[in-house]
Design an enzyme around this catalytic site. Structure first.
Site, PDB file in Angstrom:
ATOM      1  CG  ASP A   1      66.816   5.681  62.489  1.00  0.00           C
ATOM      2  OD1 ASP A   1      67.873   6.200  62.051  1.00  0.00           O
ATOM      3  OD2 ASP A   1      65.682   5.977  63.108  1.00  0.00           O
TER       4      ASP A   1
ATOM      5  CG  ASP B   1      68.819   9.656  66.197  1.00  0.00           C
ATOM      6  OD1 ASP B   1      68.760  10.055  67.255  1.00  0.00           O
ATOM      7  OD2 ASP B   1      67.969   9.986  64.997  1.00  0.00           O
TER       8      ASP B   1
ATOM      9  CD  GLU C   1      51.887   2.250  52.839  1.00  0.00           C
ATOM     10  OE1 GLU C   1      51.491   3.464  53.329  1.00  0.00           O
ATOM     11  OE2 GLU C   1      52.359   1.757  53.044  1.00  0.00           O
TER      12      GLU C   1
END
EC number: 2.7.7.-
Length: 409
Positions: free
Chosen positions: A111, A113, A46
């Site tokens: 992830d 940040d 996808e």
């Protein structure tokens, strides 16, 4: 010097040029396909596209690298994101029953940040980032890399700049791709030790530390003085020190004494305040209990090193196989930075900007002569290693399948 953040990112025509002339579609295809020849891993993968209008289109999939490039060029999204490998091509979703389309596997992703370090960085704030505060991200990468290699045995993973103030890790090992959602959460729980972002209370981590945490502390300690106490110096602000440094200590008498001393002697540096803790504790705690107080104080300081420098992960990104994450080499719409592969030595000012790449292409019309090429080379080397390991894994599986059945009990 702090980088200013632009709000006027690349135009639609800029992105059209980038996809047509610069984006490394072939390397991205080989990476996600785990082979130069089209396979289920790419055909059933996808992709989602995000557009400047705010539109977001999921369940795209591509049959070949040529189809991949043509469809992205035609759609011209601001960015596109990578999702799971399904049992069927996601583009056929509308013709299937909801229960027929099932996510099978995807890279294990992390992830990090900069937002989660705002309580401790003073050089920048908000969307801004510079080489000083980027050291928080570099250390987070270092700790995560060690855990992935030494504790999980993963080899094929790469970090990618988010384009502004963070980094994404893609773990492509076959074992990692096959993890269930429960297993992904287990890996996350192992790595994401410092879950509480609340800086106004004590961590009080259990002793003895888990071996991973003890190793991480030893990796981080050499950087604490230079990064936290000297460069960032967050506790020079007396109120900030009272709110975020003192709650990390264990003894009310010590906390009250330090608070009074700092208010009577304002604007002492973070390094001076760090030393004040030891000096005032020594004057307060004497006699037979002094050794136990010294041990408790050392443990508080160790917890503080971990609280400030240990990786702070965005947990939602890792939890689910179906979670989508921005593809490498996309352009950040606000900064114009290319989301390039990085290592621990990276600093945000090293990221190439689309506007500069366009200028270089106007001069030479050759991608290999632009600032993007070294990052493409880095990614290509990573993909080559991945494909080699993937081939070796397939061969081992075939050899295991070909072994004759044994009659031995």
């Amino acid at each position: 010097m702090t980088n200013s953040v632009k709000t006027n990112g690349p135009s639609s025509s800029d992105m059209e040029y980038y996809y047509k002339s610069l984006y490394p579609f072939k390397h991205i295809f080989n990476w996600l396909n785990h082979s130069p020849k089209p396979s289920r891993d790419m055909i059933n993968r996808e992709f989602a596209m995000a557009f400047r209008s705010g539109a977001y289109k999921r369940y795209n999939s591509f049959n070949s690298v040529q189809d991949f490039k043509a469809q992205i060029e035609k759609a011209n999204p601001d960015r596109f994101e990578i999702g799971a490998i399904y049992n069927k091509p996601p583009r056929e979703r509308d013709t299937l029953l909801k229960s027929e389309l099932k996510a099978l596997e995807k890279e294990l992703v992390f992830d990090i940040d900069m937002d989660d370090y705002d309580a401790f960085r003073t050089c920048c704030s908000g969307a801004q980032v510079c080489s000083k505060c980027w050291k928080f991200i570099s250390l987070a990468m270092k700790i995560t890399n060690t855990a992935l290699r030494e504790d999980f045995g993963y080899k094929d993973f790469i970090w990618v700049f988010s384009g502004r103030r963070g980094a994404h890790c893609w773990v492509s090992d076959k074992r990692a791709r096959a993890l269930t959602d429960v297993q992904r959460r287990n890996v996350l729980d192992y790595v994401n030790v410092i879950r509480d972002r609340n800086t106004d209370k004590r961590l009080a981590l259990k002793r003895p530390y888990h071996p991973h945490l003890a190793r991480s502390l030893e990796q981080l300690k050499p950087f604490f003085v230079s990064i936290m106490l000297e460069e960032q110096n967050p506790w020079e602000d007396d109120q900030h020190a009272i709110q975020t440094l003192l709650p990390a200590l264990y003894d009310k008498q010590l906390i009250d004494s330090l608070k009074k001393y700092w208010l009577d002697n304002p604007r002492r540096s973070s390094k001076e305040k760090w030393n004040d803790i030891d000096q005032i504790a020594t004057s307060l705690f004497k006699g037979p209990k002094q050794d136990s107080h010294i041990i408790k104080l050392r443990e508080c300081k160790e917890d503080l090193v971990l609280m400030t420098l240990y990786p702070k992960l965005d947990v939602e990104v890792t939890k689910q196989t179906i979670h989508l994450l921005k593809a490498p080499f996309c352009i950040h719409p606000a900064t114009g930075n290319v989301c390039v592969p990085i290592d621990e030595s990276f600093a945000p000012e090293k990221a190439p900007k689309l506007i500069d790449l366009q200028t270089e292409m106007e001069k030479n019309n050759d991608v290999s002569l632009t600032a993007l090429q070294p990052f493409i080379n880095q990614f290509q080397a990573y993909v080559s290693s991945l494909l080699k390991n993937e081939l070796g894994s397939v061969k081992r599986e075939r050899e295991d399948d070909d072994e004759p059945a044994s009659l031995d009990f």
